[in-house]
Write an enzyme that holds these catalytic residues in place. Structure first.
Site, PDB file in Angstrom:
ATOM      1  N   GLY A  12     -12.151 -12.330  17.601  1.00 34.25           N
ATOM      2  CA  GLY A  12     -10.554 -12.211  17.926  1.00 34.25           C
ATOM      3  C   GLY A  12      -9.599 -12.929  17.101  1.00 34.25           C
ATOM      4  CG  HIS A 108     -10.962   1.033  10.497  1.00 34.59           C
ATOM      5  ND1 HIS A 108     -11.865   1.162  11.509  1.00 34.59           N
ATOM      6  CD2 HIS A 108     -11.431   1.407   9.439  1.00 34.59           C
ATOM      7  CE1 HIS A 108     -12.959   1.515  10.649  1.00 34.59           C
ATOM      8  NE2 HIS A 108     -12.761   1.677   9.267  1.00 34.59           N
TER       9      HIS A 108
END
Length: 193
Positions: A12, A108
């Site tokens: 994260g 992405h």
């Protein structure tokens, strides 16, 4: 104001950039909950360090649709109106993508449509193997078609001759945080247009 729900499976890293942007007023948003399908995901530790609501939500022994129902309940219970996928390593159910259409964005680690469907280091490895001159990241809306949703923003960087997978990944990840912030601001402006 956007009320964010974060869904992640890994470290994260981009969460830190988003928290900083909220704290310094760069984005008008609040993180209402951080969920992970991995009990020991570092993203949960990051969230707790910042006193954010963080929860492990197991996806074991249930179908993709059953997991979608659990996710939707948690996000609705926490009054979320935009979901951010940050290193979420699971394909979401079609039903979830439809229920949250135009309310889920993903990062992405490539310039989509290049390397769609690839994940993490595999993408950076392909960029280097193919001799690409540039790489970067894409923030896009999530649809039932993996990595094919409408692109919101792309950030680019040059691929250097001495790049390794790790050095390229690090540079792309720095772009990801900035891209998320810009995407959130774009969405916030569209919501008030």
């Amino acid at each position: 104001m956007l009320r964010l729900g974060i869904l992640g499976s890994t470290k994260g890293t981009d969460l830190e950039a988003i928290i900083s942007a909220i704290n310094n007023g760069s984005i008008a948003a609040k993180i209402n909950v951080v969920l992970s399908n991995k009990e020991n995901a570092i993203i949960l530790e990051r969230a707790k360090k910042h006193n954010l609501k963080a929860e492990y939500l197991s996806d074991h022994l249930i179908s993709r649709d059953q997991y979608a129902t659990l996710l939707t309940k948690r996000f609705l219970d926490n009054n979320v109106n935009l979901i951010l996928l940050i290193g979420f390593m699971k394909i979401l159910a079609n039903s979830f993508c439809k229920d949250w259409q135009d309310k889920i964005i993903n990062v992405h680690p490539s310039l989509l449509p290049k390397y769609s469907g690839g994940i993490n280091n595999d993408v950076h490895s392909q960029v280097l193997k193919n001799g690409d001159k540039e790489s970067g990241c894409t923030i896009h809306y999530v649809t039932s078609d993996v990595d094919k949703g409408p692109i919101i923003i792309q950030k680019k960087c040059k691929v250097q001759s001495d790049d390794t997978i790790d050095s390229l990944k690090e540079r792309v990840q720095r772009l990801e945080g900035r891209a998320f912030i810009e995407a959130i601001n774009l969405i916030e402006r569209q919501n008030h247009a």
